[in-house]
Write an enzyme that holds these catalytic residues in place. Structure first.
Site, mmCIF file in Angstrom:
data_model
loop_
_atom_site.group_PDB
_atom_site.id
_atom_site.type_symbol
_atom_site.label_atom_id
_atom_site.label_comp_id
_atom_site.label_asym_id
_atom_site.label_seq_id
_atom_site.Cartn_x
_atom_site.Cartn_y
_atom_site.Cartn_z
ATOM 1 N N CYS A 1 -39.030 -3.029 -21.704
ATOM 2 C CA CYS A 1 -37.939 -3.449 -22.389
ATOM 3 C C CYS A 1 -37.388 -4.658 -21.372
ATOM 4 O O CYS A 1 -37.026 -4.504 -20.448
ATOM 5 C CB CYS A 1 -37.099 -2.749 -23.117
ATOM 6 S SG CYS A 1 -37.774 -1.368 -24.102
ATOM 7 N N CYS B 1 -26.840 12.371 -19.357
ATOM 8 C CA CYS B 1 -27.829 11.492 -19.746
ATOM 9 C C CYS B 1 -28.976 11.844 -18.939
ATOM 10 O O CYS B 1 -28.822 11.850 -17.683
ATOM 11 C CB CYS B 1 -27.393 9.896 -19.833
ATOM 12 S SG CYS B 1 -28.776 8.945 -20.304
ATOM 13 N N GLY C 1 -36.979 6.172 -18.360
ATOM 14 C CA GLY C 1 -38.415 6.566 -18.817
ATOM 15 C C GLY C 1 -38.388 6.531 -20.487
ATOM 16 O O GLY C 1 -37.318 6.600 -20.994
ATOM 17 N N GLU C 2 -39.641 6.572 -21.033
ATOM 18 C CA GLU C 2 -39.955 6.734 -22.776
ATOM 19 C C GLU C 2 -40.406 8.169 -22.753
ATOM 20 O O GLU C 2 -41.435 8.719 -22.436
ATOM 21 C CB GLU C 2 -40.851 5.788 -22.964
ATOM 22 C CG GLU C 2 -41.482 6.006 -24.307
ATOM 23 C CD GLU C 2 -40.415 6.370 -25.422
ATOM 24 O OE1 GLU C 2 -39.517 5.468 -25.777
ATOM 25 O OE2 GLU C 2 -40.437 7.495 -26.070
ATOM 26 N N CYS D 1 -40.793 3.171 -15.867
ATOM 27 C CA CYS D 1 -41.104 3.265 -17.173
ATOM 28 C C CYS D 1 -42.094 2.207 -17.752
ATOM 29 O O CYS D 1 -41.979 1.129 -16.981
ATOM 30 C CB CYS D 1 -39.807 2.860 -18.128
ATOM 31 S SG CYS D 1 -40.033 3.083 -19.910
ATOM 32 N N GLU E 1 -32.275 8.846 -12.042
ATOM 33 C CA GLU E 1 -30.989 8.790 -12.313
ATOM 34 C C GLU E 1 -30.213 9.791 -13.373
ATOM 35 O O GLU E 1 -31.165 9.935 -14.429
ATOM 36 C CB GLU E 1 -30.301 7.511 -12.789
ATOM 37 C CG GLU E 1 -30.481 6.472 -11.599
ATOM 38 C CD GLU E 1 -29.983 4.958 -11.955
ATOM 39 O OE1 GLU E 1 -30.262 4.116 -10.975
ATOM 40 O OE2 GLU E 1 -29.489 4.946 -13.179
ATOM 41 N N ASN F 1 -24.338 -4.906 -20.828
ATOM 42 C CA ASN F 1 -23.980 -5.107 -19.459
ATOM 43 C C ASN F 1 -24.857 -5.769 -18.646
ATOM 44 O O ASN F 1 -25.956 -5.115 -18.164
ATOM 45 C CB ASN F 1 -23.775 -3.357 -19.163
ATOM 46 C CG ASN F 1 -23.079 -3.157 -17.836
ATOM 47 O OD1 ASN F 1 -22.462 -4.107 -17.298
ATOM 48 N ND2 ASN F 1 -23.150 -2.069 -17.330
ATOM 49 N N CYS G 1 -33.786 -4.308 -19.813
ATOM 50 C CA CYS G 1 -33.583 -2.940 -19.290
ATOM 51 C C CYS G 1 -33.946 -3.119 -17.731
ATOM 52 O O CYS G 1 -35.172 -3.244 -17.324
ATOM 53 C CB CYS G 1 -34.502 -2.021 -19.997
ATOM 54 S SG CYS G 1 -34.463 -0.253 -19.056
ATOM 55 N N SER H 1 -34.218 3.556 -30.171
ATOM 56 C CA SER H 1 -34.034 2.090 -29.573
ATOM 57 C C SER H 1 -34.676 0.900 -30.610
ATOM 58 O O SER H 1 -35.677 0.467 -30.454
ATOM 59 C CB SER H 1 -34.391 1.939 -28.354
ATOM 60 O OG SER H 1 -33.847 2.810 -27.536
ATOM 61 N N LEU H 2 -33.747 0.465 -31.462
ATOM 62 C CA LEU H 2 -34.036 -0.492 -32.413
ATOM 63 C C LEU H 2 -34.060 -1.976 -32.040
ATOM 64 O O LEU H 2 -34.891 -2.639 -31.948
ATOM 65 C CB LEU H 2 -33.495 -0.271 -33.694
ATOM 66 C CG LEU H 2 -34.133 -0.925 -34.968
ATOM 67 C CD1 LEU H 2 -35.445 -0.419 -35.254
ATOM 68 C CD2 LEU H 2 -33.424 -0.791 -36.052
ATOM 69 N N HIS H 3 -32.759 -2.362 -31.684
ATOM 70 C CA HIS H 3 -32.549 -3.642 -31.195
ATOM 71 C C HIS H 3 -32.708 -4.764 -31.749
ATOM 72 O O HIS H 3 -32.635 -6.171 -31.132
ATOM 73 C CB HIS H 3 -32.995 -3.805 -29.570
ATOM 74 C CG HIS H 3 -32.603 -2.672 -28.905
ATOM 75 N ND1 HIS H 3 -31.143 -1.835 -29.042
ATOM 76 C CD2 HIS H 3 -33.369 -1.628 -27.903
ATOM 77 C CE1 HIS H 3 -31.199 -0.845 -27.914
ATOM 78 N NE2 HIS H 3 -32.407 -0.625 -27.172
ATOM 79 N N CYS I 1 -28.818 1.863 -16.896
ATOM 80 C CA CYS I 1 -29.851 2.844 -16.444
ATOM 81 C C CYS I 1 -30.820 2.091 -15.661
ATOM 82 O O CYS I 1 -31.048 0.858 -15.678
ATOM 83 C CB CYS I 1 -30.672 3.578 -17.674
ATOM 84 S SG CYS I 1 -32.452 2.921 -17.699
ATOM 85 N N SER J 1 -33.757 9.881 -27.429
ATOM 86 C CA SER J 1 -34.040 8.336 -27.782
ATOM 87 C C SER J 1 -35.329 7.757 -27.430
ATOM 88 O O SER J 1 -35.882 8.204 -26.466
ATOM 89 C CB SER J 1 -32.938 7.622 -27.282
ATOM 90 O OG SER J 1 -33.016 6.269 -27.421
HETATM 91 S S1 SF4 Z 1 -35.009 0.889 -22.588
HETATM 92 FE FE1 SF4 Z 1 -35.892 2.787 -22.150
HETATM 93 S S2 SF4 Z 1 -38.056 2.574 -23.120
HETATM 94 FE FE2 SF4 Z 1 -37.242 0.536 -22.711
HETATM 95 S S3 SF4 Z 1 -37.735 0.096 -20.538
HETATM 96 FE FE3 SF4 Z 1 -35.678 1.126 -20.344
HETATM 97 S S4 SF4 Z 1 -36.325 3.178 -20.046
HETATM 98 FE FE4 SF4 Z 1 -38.132 2.317 -20.651
#
Ligand code: SF4
Length: 355
Positions: A117, A106, A169-170, A113, A93, A302, A120, A223-225, A345, A201
């Site tokens: 997380c 983006c 993805g990372e 990935c 995407e 979301n 996600c 991405s701290l969270h 995402c 990121s």
């Molecule tokens: S937030 Fe980013 S790093 Fe975490 S699972 Fe989703 S795509 Fe991967």
């Protein structure tokens, strides 16, 4: 499949080497680069600064391909999302998020990935493969085609003014290809995006942070969270591998680099998980401990079916922001964009895969 060589994703030097193979002088590489990345041309026969003979030679050995748009959605707030397919049928995407007179594209760096997380949607899709540098760059080229931003407009007049590498993805799990793509996107002879307008990121792949940003000089977001290891490991299992202390030390190293700016920390507001005032205070202490010049993006969650998390209330988010502001940290609240089109995402891809 074709046995021709794809030019998108090659560095300028590599294009020079290709041209040498067909008996052309190195200076042609810059001209070809200009056609591909400044003019956005995909058809060799229209590259009029080349002789007919050279145009035919190029067309016989090379291709300039875009990923295929297999689905697209435009939300009420004009957020524009594409599901793009590559030659092997894999899909990612890409999203354009417009502001008033500019906007960010983006882009994704992997299919799926491996970070996983918990909040996600992409994290629930297993990693399939890394994208090549050409596939990473290709996503932005598609957006430029759609918005007709060829030839490369001046910085002040473009709608597609920024790139955020925050899609699927990372990026630092695909660091080599991501770095190559960043260099192509910021090359002044082509797409010509300022390094200040490109933000990548990461979920915190600590050992890769300093080398990657030293090489590419694009902006960093993390991405701290969560403000501590306990909460972070609960929602981001990668924290077990690279705990907060290692991520913070890598951030310090980034901040000491020449030309680096403040660090943006992404912070998703999850009800009763990480949204208390105590969490805000712990975050402030963390920044002070590591002497980081930081900004927080507080992101309203979301929720998606089966995610197991709820969004924090508006009051809670505002109180959290105020606590950070009082300590001198900018903490803008980001409202989710394109909510009517499954914009978080990974959601469009999941929906289409199921279909
Ligand atoms: S937030 Fe980013 S790093 Fe975490 S699972 Fe989703 S795509 Fe991967």
């Amino acid at each position: 499949m074709t046995d021709k060589i794809e030019l998108i994703g090659l560095s300028k030097e590599e294009i020079g080497q290709e041209l040498a193979k067909i008996g052309e002088k190195p200076f042609r590489a810059k001209q070809l680069w200009h056609w591909i990345y400044w003019q956005g041309e995909t058809d060799f026969s229209k590259m009029t600064s080349f002789s007919k003979d050279l145009r035919e030679k190029l067309a016989a050995s090379y291709t300039i391909t875009r990923p295929k748009i297999v689905a697209e959605q435009i939300s009420k707030d004009k957020t524009h999302k594409w599901l793009l397919e590559f030659e092997d049928g894999q899909r990612v995407e890409t999203v354009y998020i417009p502001e008033e007179d500019r906007g960010a594209v983006c882009i994704s760096t992997q299919v799926g990935c491996a970070v996983g997380c918990r909040f996600c949607h992409t994290g629930s899709q297993k990693i399939t493969r890394n994208l090549t540098a050409g596939e990473i760059v290709g996503q932005f080229l598609v957006a430029r085609d759609v918005y007709k931003e060829w030839p490369t407009p001046s910085d002040e007049t473009r709608y597609l003014s920024n790139i955020v590498v925050m899609g699927m993805g990372e990026p630092l799990h695909n660091a080599e290809n991501a770095a190559k793509a960043m260099k192509i996107l910021t090359d002044g002879d082509g797409i010509s995006l300022s390094k200040r307008r490109v933000t990548l990121s990461t979920s915190g792949i600590a050992p890769k942070i300093a080398p990657f940003f030293r090489e590419t000089k694009v902006q960093m977001a993390v991405s701290l969270h969560a403000p501590n290891n306990e909460i972070r490991s609960q929602i981001m299992p990668i924290n077990n591998k690279y705990p907060l202390e290692e991520v913070m030390k890598a951030c310090q190293e980034y901040q000491q680099m020449e030309g680096s700016r403040f660090i943006t920390f992404e912070y998703l507001m999850l009800k009763d998980i990480n949204d208390s005032l105590d969490c805000a205070r712990q975050l402030i202490d963390l920044m002070h401990k590591y002497k980081l010049d930081a900004k927080f993006n507080l992101i309203a969650f979301n929720p998606w079916p089966g995610c197991g998390f709820e969004a924090s209330s508006g009051n809670r988010i505002h109180a959290f922001a105020k606590e950070l502001n009082n300590a001198g940290f900018a903490a803008p609240i980001r409202t989710p964009r394109g909510q009517d089109i499954l914009a978080a995402c990974g959601q469009l891809k999941s929906k289409k895969d199921k279909e």
